[in-house]
Scaffold this active site. Structure first.
Site, PDB file in Angstrom:
ATOM      1  N   GLN A 209       8.729   3.836  -2.051  1.00  0.00           N
ATOM      2  CA  GLN A 209       7.455   4.559  -2.140  1.00  0.00           C
ATOM      3  C   GLN A 209       7.327   5.065  -3.571  1.00  0.00           C
ATOM      4  O   GLN A 209       7.901   6.092  -3.940  1.00  0.00           O
ATOM      5  CB  GLN A 209       7.425   5.698  -1.135  1.00  0.00           C
ATOM      6  CG  GLN A 209       7.672   5.249   0.307  1.00  0.00           C
ATOM      7  CD  GLN A 209       6.546   4.402   0.878  1.00  0.00           C
ATOM      8  OE1 GLN A 209       5.458   4.904   1.163  1.00  0.00           O
ATOM      9  NE2 GLN A 209       6.799   3.108   1.061  1.00  0.00           N
ATOM     10  N   ALA A 250      -0.933  10.323   5.489  1.00  0.00           N
ATOM     11  CA  ALA A 250       0.056   9.283   5.200  1.00  0.00           C
ATOM     12  C   ALA A 250      -0.115   8.718   3.789  1.00  0.00           C
ATOM     13  O   ALA A 250      -1.050   9.061   3.062  1.00  0.00           O
ATOM     14  CB  ALA A 250      -0.057   8.172   6.235  1.00  0.00           C
ATOM     15  N   HIS A 251       0.805   7.832   3.422  1.00  0.00           N
ATOM     16  CA  HIS A 251       0.809   7.273   2.071  1.00  0.00           C
ATOM     17  C   HIS A 251      -0.456   6.477   1.776  1.00  0.00           C
ATOM     18  O   HIS A 251      -1.003   5.800   2.630  1.00  0.00           O
ATOM     19  CB  HIS A 251       2.072   6.430   1.817  1.00  0.00           C
ATOM     20  CG  HIS A 251       2.283   5.288   2.759  1.00  0.00           C
ATOM     21  ND1 HIS A 251       3.452   4.597   2.820  1.00  0.00           N
ATOM     22  CD2 HIS A 251       1.473   4.710   3.688  1.00  0.00           C
ATOM     23  CE1 HIS A 251       3.365   3.639   3.716  1.00  0.00           C
ATOM     24  NE2 HIS A 251       2.173   3.688   4.256  1.00  0.00           N
ATOM     25  N   ASN A 252      -0.918   6.604   0.527  1.00  0.00           N
ATOM     26  CA  ASN A 252      -2.076   5.878  -0.016  1.00  0.00           C
ATOM     27  C   ASN A 252      -3.426   6.341   0.538  1.00  0.00           C
ATOM     28  O   ASN A 252      -4.458   5.748   0.202  1.00  0.00           O
ATOM     29  CB  ASN A 252      -1.966   4.362   0.204  1.00  0.00           C
ATOM     30  CG  ASN A 252      -0.680   3.779  -0.323  1.00  0.00           C
ATOM     31  OD1 ASN A 252      -0.086   4.297  -1.269  1.00  0.00           O
ATOM     32  ND2 ASN A 252      -0.210   2.716   0.303  1.00  0.00           N
TER      33      ASN A 252
END
Length: 339
Positions: A209, A250-252
């Protein structure tokens, strides 16, 4: 009246002062020099207090209030009890917020670094910052002027925090850049590794990540909320956004300006929300979706598709709110017919 053990009242003020502060208009026969000593809800108000009617649900409380003054819209002026001075505003709740903030401003601790804090020698700490006991400031971190970092919070290496931010107790921040006047409430987690891995018969393979979290100016993040850093692109929280307690980003994920996410909602990876999106409590939003500007999502909805600008949706899976109401009525009729 607020508990004086926790809140410091800066009053009193005249009604004229309060009306001028929020751009409101004094009602008929109101003495502009009348003294107001505190703010209070309608049903608890006494002489000297100012209250607010912002929802017709509380009209009966307004009719019985013992407040000396009340903020109301023009539609409700005639319902005021005898002796209650009305202050007329098109947005009475906003006006109440401005007045309450005048009586009870946020108090800063002033500068100083606790001897029990651990601040790396390469960290850049701005002027008039407060660093609380057992806080940790990592290598090459940058803390802007006027920030407060409360007890037991950890600011990771390279993190940058803008001016006048409040980082409450037990917060962790890594791989993140924060704007000005950001508030992170107790237990918030920002910048931790996202939930990213490849699944196949050989087993789960973690994907590095490598992104960041970018938080704009004037954002507030609730207690025990988590915001994962991006996998490759950054996770972005737009200026002015309000995120409640116990929310998962969450990511992005990218949130536009002035979004509102209510408690226990979650947004899966790589989904983008436009400006002024409202996500009610316990909503789940799937990944890789586009949610348009001004969308409103009702509580406990499940979002599995893109939503166009300005739509209001409800249900699981979500549909246009009018269709959801029709479904509810139809289901009720089916049950009643079956019985």
């Amino acid at each position: 009246m607020a508990d004086e053990r926790f809140y410091q009242n800066t009053g009193p003020y005249t009604i004229q002062d309060l009306a001028a502060l929020c751009g409101a208009t004094l009602g008929p026969q109101v003495d502009p020099n009348q003294i107001i000593t505190d703010v209070s809800p309608l049903h608890k108000a006494n002489a000297g207090h100012i209250s607010c009617l912002h929802n017709p649900k509380y009209l009966d409380q307004f009719k019985e209030t013992k407040a000396s003054a009340c903020l109301v819209s023009a539609d409700y002026v005639d319902y005021a009890p005898k002796g209650v001075a009305v202050i007329i505003s098109s947005k009475p709740y906003r006006a109440y917020g401005q007045i309450a903030s005048l009586f009870y401003p946020s108090l800063k601790r002033g500068g100083g670094v606790s001897p029990q804090a651990a601040v790396h020698s390469t960290a850049n700490i701005g002027k008039n910052c407060y660093i609380g006991p057992f806080a940790v400031i990592g290598e090459n971190a940058v803390i802007g002027d006027g920030c407060e970092i409360e007890a037991n919070s950890v600011i990771g290496p390279g993190v940058e925090i803008g001016e006048d931010c409040l980082i409450a107790s037990n917060v962790t921040i890594s791989h993140a850049l924060l704007g000005r006047r950001v508030v992170l409430k107790p237990g918030a987690r920002v910048g931790q590794k996202g939930f990213g891995f490849h699944m196949d018969e050989a087993g789960h393979l973690n994907i590095p990540q490598l992104g960041r979290v970018i938080i704009g100016d004037d954002v507030e993040v609730g207690a025990n909320t988590t915001i994962d850093r991006g996998a490759e692109a950054d996770t972005i929280i737009g200026c002015g956004t309000r995120i409640d307690n116990l929310v998962q980003i969450a990511h992005n994920v990218q949130l536009g300006e002035n979004c509102v996410l209510v408690a226990q909602s979650g947004v899966a990876g790589s989904t983008q929300l436009g400006r002024f999106v409202v996500v009610a409590g316990q909503v789940g939003i799937a990944g890789h979706l586009n949610i348009g500007d001004g969308v409103k999502i009702a509580a406990q909805s499940g979002v599995m598709r893109d939503i166009a600008k300005g739509e209001t949706v409800a249900g699981y899976p979500c549909v246009a709110v009018r269709d959801w109401h029709r479904q509810t009525v139809a289901l009720k009729k089916l049950v009643e017919k079956g019985n």
